[in-house]
Design a protein around this motif. Structure first.
Motif, PDB file in Angstrom:
ATOM      1  N   LYS A 121     -22.001 -32.837   5.166  1.00 53.68           N
ATOM      2  CA  LYS A 121     -22.308 -33.970   4.274  1.00 53.68           C
ATOM      3  C   LYS A 121     -23.238 -34.966   4.949  1.00 53.68           C
ATOM      4  O   LYS A 121     -24.064 -35.583   4.300  1.00 53.68           O
ATOM      5  N   VAL A 124     -31.647 -23.133  -5.644  1.00 52.44           N
ATOM      6  CA  VAL A 124     -30.566 -23.620  -4.789  1.00 52.44           C
ATOM      7  C   VAL A 124     -31.222 -24.097  -3.496  1.00 52.44           C
ATOM      8  O   VAL A 124     -32.281 -23.585  -3.121  1.00 52.44           O
ATOM      9  N   ARG A 168     -19.003 -23.071  10.639  1.00 47.63           N
ATOM     10  CA  ARG A 168     -19.854 -23.586   9.554  1.00 47.63           C
ATOM     11  C   ARG A 168     -19.038 -24.360   8.525  1.00 47.63           C
ATOM     12  O   ARG A 168     -17.916 -23.996   8.211  1.00 47.63           O
TER      13      ARG A 168
HETATM   14  C1  FMN Z   1     -24.071 -22.735  -4.710  1.00 50.24           C
HETATM   15  C2  FMN Z   1     -23.401 -23.901  -4.047  1.00 50.24           C
HETATM   16  C3  FMN Z   1     -23.684 -25.189  -4.462  1.00 50.24           C
HETATM   17  C4  FMN Z   1     -23.140 -26.296  -3.801  1.00 50.24           C
HETATM   18  N1  FMN Z   1     -23.537 -27.574  -4.138  1.00 50.24           N
HETATM   19  C5  FMN Z   1     -23.165 -28.613  -3.345  1.00 50.24           C
HETATM   20  C6  FMN Z   1     -23.727 -29.915  -3.516  1.00 50.24           C
HETATM   21  O1  FMN Z   1     -24.560 -30.165  -4.395  1.00 50.24           O
HETATM   22  N2  FMN Z   1     -23.329 -30.908  -2.677  1.00 50.24           N
HETATM   23  C7  FMN Z   1     -22.422 -30.694  -1.660  1.00 50.24           C
HETATM   24  O2  FMN Z   1     -22.132 -31.627  -0.921  1.00 50.24           O
HETATM   25  N3  FMN Z   1     -21.883 -29.462  -1.464  1.00 50.24           N
HETATM   26  C8  FMN Z   1     -22.228 -28.419  -2.272  1.00 50.24           C
HETATM   27  N4  FMN Z   1     -21.710 -27.163  -2.042  1.00 50.24           N
HETATM   28  C9  FMN Z   1     -20.762 -26.962  -0.927  1.00 50.24           C
HETATM   29  C10 FMN Z   1     -19.366 -26.550  -1.387  1.00 50.24           C
HETATM   30  O3  FMN Z   1     -18.682 -27.656  -1.922  1.00 50.24           O
HETATM   31  C11 FMN Z   1     -18.618 -25.961  -0.177  1.00 50.24           C
HETATM   32  O4  FMN Z   1     -19.307 -24.820   0.262  1.00 50.24           O
HETATM   33  C12 FMN Z   1     -17.184 -25.580  -0.518  1.00 50.24           C
HETATM   34  O5  FMN Z   1     -16.420 -26.731  -0.807  1.00 50.24           O
HETATM   35  C13 FMN Z   1     -16.487 -24.817   0.623  1.00 50.24           C
HETATM   36  O6  FMN Z   1     -16.512 -25.577   1.798  1.00 50.24           O
HETATM   37  P1  FMN Z   1     -17.212 -25.055   3.153  1.00 50.24           P
HETATM   38  O7  FMN Z   1     -18.562 -24.523   2.771  1.00 50.24           O
HETATM   39  O8  FMN Z   1     -17.317 -26.304   3.995  1.00 50.24           O
HETATM   40  O9  FMN Z   1     -16.346 -24.016   3.759  1.00 50.24           O
HETATM   41  C14 FMN Z   1     -22.227 -26.076  -2.740  1.00 50.24           C
HETATM   42  C15 FMN Z   1     -21.906 -24.766  -2.345  1.00 50.24           C
HETATM   43  C16 FMN Z   1     -22.510 -23.690  -2.967  1.00 50.24           C
HETATM   44  C17 FMN Z   1     -22.222 -22.293  -2.463  1.00 50.24           C
END
Ligand code: FMN
Length: 213
Positions: free
Chosen positions: A18, A183, A14
């Motif tokens: 993007k 969310v 996971r």
């Molecule tokens: C509550 C929350 C809000 C997030 N908001 C965004 C967002 O608006 N856009 C985005 O591209 N990623 C968003 N992310 C993704 C995080 O950037 C990402 O989970 C983090 O960098 C860790 O990377 P991974 O999930 O690929 O392991 C969000 C993650 C969480 C948990």
């Protein structure tokens, strides 16, 4: 039953996607399994303080993208799941829950009424702001379950807070339902050109993350 290694493999697979492949759709039975998974999440007292809004309509997704800093996931994903917290927690809602508990467990309702009165008692001195913040926190338990369940099914997802909740509430008609967007998680299948999928996960070493007392 999945093994521990299979679970960890799924969570390593996971990533916060993007770019989704717009031509690939999540099948109805998989979508239903994800929604069931969220419905099975834990919540304080079991009150299920939020609802899941499933958005598939392209025009609505386009409108949501405009309210999400133009993030491509909104229109390229198969479905956008919006976790929307309740904006209140009324005694009537608690009573309905107690009735459902009695019906589900085949008990007379007065046998569970004490629990209901206890829950209502804890809420009497709470402000609306407190209740909404509490309800929103519960939505994140659903998000965690959703991300893990999707990974297990090899369905991509992106947890997102980068959107304007008031705009979502307006576009999706959430305010009149007593809900507010908290969310979101677009779901679908990663596009081959999404470079993020090749990025190594950045995480603390486990001995820094975990404090054993
Ligand atoms: C509550 C929350 C809000 C997030 N908001 C965004 C967002 O608006 N856009 C985005 O591209 N990623 C968003 N992310 C993704 C995080 O950037 C990402 O989970 C983090 O960098 C860790 O990377 P991974 O999930 O690929 O392991 C969000 C993650 C969480 C948990």
């Amino acid at each position: 039953m999945i093994t521990t290694m299979e679970l960890l493999d799924a969570l390593r697979w996971r990533y916060a996607t993007k770019r989704f492949d717009p031509s690939k759709k999540v099948q109805q039975d998989d979508l239903r399994a994800l929604l069931e998974a969220v419905n099975l999440s834990a919540s304080s007292f079991g009150l299920q303080h939020y609802r899941i809004v499933v958005v598939e309509d392209p025009e609505t997704k386009q409108a949501l993208r405009a309210a999400s800093y133009d993030q491509a996931q909104l229109t390229e994903s198969s479905h956008v799941l919006v976790l929307a917290a309740k904006t209140d927690m009324t005694p009537a809602y608690v009573d309905d829950y107690m009735q459902r508990m009695a019906d589900t467990r085949g008990l007379p309702v007065d046998q569970v009424q004490g629990f209901g009165e206890y829950i209502k008692g804890t809420l009497t001195d709470k402000s609306t702001d407190f209740i909404i913040a509490w309800n929103k926190r519960q939505a994140y338990t659903g998000l965690g379950t959703l991300l893990a369940a999707a990974a297990e099914l090899r369905i991509d997802s992106c947890p997102m807070e980068g959107f304007q909740p008031e705009e979502y509430d307006r576009i999706l008609g959430l305010t009149e339902r007593g809900l507010t967007a908290t969310v979101i998680a677009p779901i679908g299948y990663r596009a081959a050109e999404d470079a993020t999928q090749t990025h190594k996960k950045v995480r603390l070493p486990l001995d820094e993350m975990v404090i054993t007392v």
